[in-house]
Scaffold this active site. Structure first.
Site, PDB file in Angstrom:
ATOM      1  CG  HIS A  65     -20.296  -7.108 -56.139  1.00  0.00           C
ATOM      2  ND1 HIS A  65     -20.778  -7.391 -54.885  1.00  0.00           N
ATOM      3  CD2 HIS A  65     -19.210  -7.875 -56.309  1.00  0.00           C
ATOM      4  CE1 HIS A  65     -20.017  -8.305 -54.339  1.00  0.00           C
ATOM      5  NE2 HIS A  65     -19.059  -8.615 -55.174  1.00  0.00           N
TER       6      HIS A  65
ATOM      7  CD  GLU B 224     -27.060  -2.452 -56.234  1.00  0.00           C
ATOM      8  OE1 GLU B 224     -27.911  -2.104 -55.380  1.00  0.00           O
ATOM      9  OE2 GLU B 224     -25.841  -2.517 -56.008  1.00  0.00           O
TER      10      GLU B 224
ATOM     11  NE  ARG C  68     -23.069 -11.984 -45.023  1.00  0.00           N
ATOM     12  CZ  ARG C  68     -22.912 -12.488 -46.261  1.00  0.00           C
ATOM     13  NH1 ARG C  68     -22.653 -11.701 -47.276  1.00  0.00           N
ATOM     14  NH2 ARG C  68     -23.011 -13.785 -46.463  1.00  0.00           N
TER      15      ARG C  68
ATOM     16  CB  THR D  56     -23.514 -10.195 -52.602  1.00  0.00           C
ATOM     17  OG1 THR D  56     -23.618  -9.526 -51.358  1.00  0.00           O
ATOM     18  CG2 THR D  56     -24.865 -10.705 -53.018  1.00  0.00           C
TER      19      THR D  56
ATOM     20  CG  HIS E 231     -15.957  -3.353 -46.212  1.00  0.00           C
ATOM     21  ND1 HIS E 231     -17.166  -3.629 -46.789  1.00  0.00           N
ATOM     22  CD2 HIS E 231     -15.115  -4.308 -46.644  1.00  0.00           C
ATOM     23  CE1 HIS E 231     -17.044  -4.692 -47.559  1.00  0.00           C
ATOM     24  NE2 HIS E 231     -15.803  -5.128 -47.485  1.00  0.00           N
TER      25      HIS E 231
ATOM     26  CD  GLU F 197     -26.395  -4.188 -50.287  1.00  0.00           C
ATOM     27  OE1 GLU F 197     -25.749  -5.120 -49.789  1.00  0.00           O
ATOM     28  OE2 GLU F 197     -25.906  -3.370 -51.060  1.00  0.00           O
TER      29      GLU F 197
ATOM     30  NE  ARG G  11     -19.853 -12.758 -43.477  1.00  0.00           N
ATOM     31  CZ  ARG G  11     -19.712 -13.270 -44.703  1.00  0.00           C
ATOM     32  NH1 ARG G  11     -19.050 -12.603 -45.624  1.00  0.00           N
ATOM     33  NH2 ARG G  11     -20.196 -14.443 -45.005  1.00  0.00           N
TER      34      ARG G  11
ATOM     35  CG  HIS H 167     -25.669  -7.104 -46.978  1.00  0.00           C
ATOM     36  ND1 HIS H 167     -24.943  -7.855 -47.869  1.00  0.00           N
ATOM     37  CD2 HIS H 167     -26.722  -7.886 -46.614  1.00  0.00           C
ATOM     38  CE1 HIS H 167     -25.532  -9.035 -48.038  1.00  0.00           C
ATOM     39  NE2 HIS H 167     -26.603  -9.080 -47.276  1.00  0.00           N
TER      40      HIS H 167
ATOM     41  CG  ASN I 254     -22.023  -1.438 -48.710  1.00  0.00           C
ATOM     42  OD1 ASN I 254     -21.596  -1.549 -47.563  1.00  0.00           O
ATOM     43  ND2 ASN I 254     -22.731  -2.369 -49.291  1.00  0.00           N
TER      44      ASN I 254
HETATM   45  N1  PXP Z   1     -24.471  -3.527 -54.102  1.00  0.00           N
HETATM   46  C1  PXP Z   1     -24.826  -4.694 -53.501  1.00  0.00           C
HETATM   47  C2  PXP Z   1     -26.221  -5.191 -53.704  1.00  0.00           C
HETATM   48  C3  PXP Z   1     -23.924  -5.393 -52.676  1.00  0.00           C
HETATM   49  O1  PXP Z   1     -24.296  -6.536 -52.087  1.00  0.00           O
HETATM   50  C4  PXP Z   1     -22.637  -4.853 -52.479  1.00  0.00           C
HETATM   51  C5  PXP Z   1     -21.669  -5.566 -51.587  1.00  0.00           C
HETATM   52  O2  PXP Z   1     -22.146  -5.625 -50.299  1.00  0.00           O
HETATM   53  C6  PXP Z   1     -22.322  -3.634 -53.093  1.00  0.00           C
HETATM   54  C7  PXP Z   1     -23.242  -3.014 -53.923  1.00  0.00           C
HETATM   55  C8  PXP Z   1     -20.993  -2.980 -52.899  1.00  0.00           C
HETATM   56  O3  PXP Z   1     -19.988  -3.786 -53.396  1.00  0.00           O
HETATM   57  P1  PXP Z   1     -18.458  -3.397 -53.130  1.00  0.00           P
HETATM   58  O4  PXP Z   1     -18.242  -3.460 -51.662  1.00  0.00           O
HETATM   59  O5  PXP Z   1     -17.714  -4.444 -53.887  1.00  0.00           O
HETATM   60  O6  PXP Z   1     -18.270  -2.014 -53.676  1.00  0.00           O
END
Ligand code: PXP
Length: 259
Positions: A213, A150, A44, A100, A9, A69, A48, A42, A6
């Site tokens: 997550h 998921e 959003r 999330t 960031h 996402e 953001r 994601h 992901n």
């Molecule tokens: N999976 C989903 C559905 C998420 O919303 C997120 C966070 O955006 C992640 C995985 C990844 O989470 P993390 O950034 O805590 O590894």
């Protein structure tokens, strides 16, 4: 076990200065070369971090499949359809949340959710639901006809952080459970068992199971050993480590934990 990285960031850092630095597109080839299996982003509703333009450029330039996402609402679903990622993961969204915070409430009579799934599947896009690990959510996901679920690993990750004092647990905003250490250990085992049982149950029903997550280099081992979880989506910990090691090495380090 597959790894989705992901990359939101990277956009968080860029948005801090509103210049195109770091350029999220630079991550695409690094993630691929490091051997990850998919890019997760994601979009959003509050935009953001990832912007519509990012989604467009990532879709144009990524040679890895994209797992998008987004929330279930019509505006987001229409954007998803016009972008045509290989998968859309529907997630709950609250504007004030930092990330999330829980799984989707999966209700078969939720017309907005039913319509979102139908529209995406009609266009040939796989649908995944980001859910808490519980039997009811699995049964409802199956009834809704999605291909993937998921599992939200946030509760497991939080308890792990409280017990083993990793980075997250020392942040001032983390709400600590007021439990003795022994009870936290029992809770951690319970959360792990739940993920094992629920992923087995979902797999037996024919659902493909991802999880994610709050997963990091410390808490990944037991999660990565769950046979019925076939994919992990990880963001924060990989991007955080990449600041010091580079993104390529941060992904390699995570991959050594996956079977
Ligand atoms: N999976 C989903 C559905 C998420 O919303 C997120 C966070 O955006 C992640 C995985 C990844 O989470 P993390 O950034 O805590 O590894």
């Amino acid at each position: 076990m597959d790894l989705g990285v992901n990359i939101d960031h990277i956009a968080v850092l860029r948005e801090a200065r509103r210049v195109n630095d770091p350029d999220i597109i630079d991550a695409l080839s690094i993630v691929k070369l490091a051997g990850a299996n998919q890019i997760t982003i994601h979009l959003r509703e509050d935009r953001r971090h990832i912007q519509d333009q990012d989604l467009k450029r990532i879709m144009d330039l990524s040679s890895l499949p994209i797992n998008l996402e987004c929330a279930k609402y019509e505006e987001m679903i229409d954007i998803a359809i016009s972008s045509n990622p290989h998968r859309v993961t529907l997630v709950p969204e609250k504007r004030e949340e930092v990330t999330t915070e829980g799984g989707l409430i999966v209700d078969e009579s939720d017309k907005v959710l039913v319509k979102a799934i139908e529209k995406l599947q009609f266009k040939g896009i796989e649908v995944s639901l980001f859910i808490d690990p519980c039997v009811e959510s699995i049964n409802s996901s199956l009834a809704l006809g999605v291909e993937w679920i998921e599992l939200h690993t946030g509760e497991y990750s939080n308890v792990f952080a409280m017990l083993y004092g990793n980075l997250a647990s020392s942040h001032h905003s983390i709400k600590r459970l007021e439990l003795p250490r022994k009870d936290l250990e029992i809770k951690l085992r319970y959360e792990l068992e739940k993920l094992k049982e629920i992923s087995k149950y979902a797999t037996e029903l024919g659902l493909k199971v991802a999880a994610g997550h709050g997963l990091n280099y410390q808490n990944i081992t037991d999660i990565a050993s769950i046979d019925n979880i076939i994919e992990l989506n990880i963001g924060q910990s990989i991007i955080a480590r990449s600041i010091f090691t580079g993104l390529h090495q941060a992904i390699l380090d995570m991959k050594t934990n996956l079977s």
